[in-house]
Design an enzyme around this catalytic site. Structure first.
Site, PDB file in Angstrom:
ATOM      1  N   ASP A   1       0.882  -1.264   0.009  1.00 14.58           N
ATOM      2  CA  ASP A   1      -0.011   0.161  -0.114  1.00 14.58           C
ATOM      3  C   ASP A   1       0.810   1.311  -0.102  1.00 14.58           C
ATOM      4  O   ASP A   1       1.877   1.176   0.238  1.00 14.58           O
ATOM      5  CB  ASP A   1      -0.751   0.053   1.360  1.00 14.58           C
ATOM      6  CG  ASP A   1      -2.008  -0.675   1.246  1.00 14.58           C
ATOM      7  OD1 ASP A   1      -2.044  -1.698   0.395  1.00 14.58           O
ATOM      8  OD2 ASP A   1      -3.086  -0.804   1.932  1.00 14.58           O
TER       9      ASP A   1
ATOM     10  N   HIS B   1       3.662  -2.137   3.086  1.00 14.85           N
ATOM     11  CA  HIS B   1       3.478  -0.741   2.594  1.00 14.85           C
ATOM     12  C   HIS B   1       4.801  -0.401   1.899  1.00 14.85           C
ATOM     13  O   HIS B   1       5.939  -0.650   2.283  1.00 14.85           O
ATOM     14  CB  HIS B   1       3.446   0.249   3.687  1.00 14.85           C
ATOM     15  CG  HIS B   1       2.238   0.210   4.293  1.00 14.85           C
ATOM     16  ND1 HIS B   1       1.746  -0.797   5.214  1.00 14.85           N
ATOM     17  CD2 HIS B   1       0.954   1.259   4.317  1.00 14.85           C
ATOM     18  CE1 HIS B   1       0.661  -0.559   5.791  1.00 14.85           C
ATOM     19  NE2 HIS B   1       0.075   0.549   5.256  1.00 14.85           N
TER      20      HIS B   1
END
Length: 265
Positions: A83, A230
């Site tokens: 992400d 992430h």
């Protein structure tokens, strides 16, 4: 005289045969047109364009509004999801690690980030990974905002990501911080994006250390197959190193790699 009479007789026979053939053809054409008229259609004669066979149209697959967690491959397969990028510092490193391990992932991108780095978006697509909409501003309180705001956050980001990708499809939508609402799920699904959750939150955004990120994956994998990492939103050096360790470990444990379900309820 005998020859002329025979010749005339022959011509008459031929003419008679031609006349009968024309009459049969006319009757058949009339019958076809009458049948078409009874059905409310025009004459059976078609233009060349109409005579060309058209390919059958395949209806688009319906995307459920429910939040996906399962792996398409089933069994013990896992889904790697990444992400907040793309980020020019960390996304290329993660792509290298994924490529070295033969793993495909889902990249959940922020709209403006995708617009700033279209070359990275295209590289993600070229490597066989899938795209996910992670909104415009990563507003973790958007579940408390008006529907119009949610719609703008989702659809504007989708367009930015698609444009940056050169038209590649955005197949998933992940709400920032898991801030889904029935409306946001409906908006995403109507746009062809499956709402996407997670089962293992590595908490890598807190920068707890590489060992902690790795241990979280190992200890929480029993929760389900979708793992959250992430590549943007801060320094993701720890995540890069954790991913380098986690992927071989998952293989050693017998896990295959998959994409999250998209059209399966």
């Amino acid at each position: 005289m005998g020859q002329q009479s025979t010749y005339r007789t022959h011509i008459a026979v031929v003419a008679s045969a031609v006349g009968i053939s024309l009459a049969v053809w006319a009757a058949a054409a009339l019958t076809d047109n009458e049948a078409a008229a009874q059905r409310g259609a025009g004459p059976t004669e078609r233009t060349p364009a109409e005579q060309t066979e058209q390919p059958a149209r395949i209806p688009p697959q319906r995307v459920p509004e429910s939040i996906a967690h399962a792996a398409e491959a089933g069994g013990t397969a896992v889904n790697i999801t990444i992400d907040d990028g793309p980020d020019p510092r960390f996304t290329p490193q993660m792509l290298d690690i994924l490529r070295q391990n033969g793993v495909k992932a889902v990249f959940c991108m922020i709209g403006p980030q995708a617009k700033r780095h279209p070359e990275l978006v295209k590289k993600v697509v070229a490597d066989g990974h899938k795209l996910c909409d992670h909104t415009m501003d990563h507003d973790t309180s958007m579940d408390k905002k008006p529907v119009a705001y949610q719609k703008q956050q989702i659809l504007a980001a989708k367009k930015m990501i698609e444009d940056a990708a050169g038209g590649a499809e955005v197949e998933y939508y992940r709400a920032p911080g898991g801030a889904f609402t029935p409306d946001s799920r409906r908006i995403a699904a109507a746009a062809g994006m499956r709402p996407l959750g997670w089962n293992v939150d590595t908490k890598d955004f807190e920068q707890p250390g590489t060992a902690s990120i790795v241990n979280t994956v190992k200890s929480q994998l029993s929760n389900g197959p979708t793992i959250l990492f992430h590549d943007g939103g801060g320094d993701r050096g720890q995540t890069v190193e954790a991913l380098r360790q986690v992927l071989p470990w998952l293989k050693e444990q017998g896990h295959a790699f998959s994409f999250p379900v998209r059209t399966t309820p």
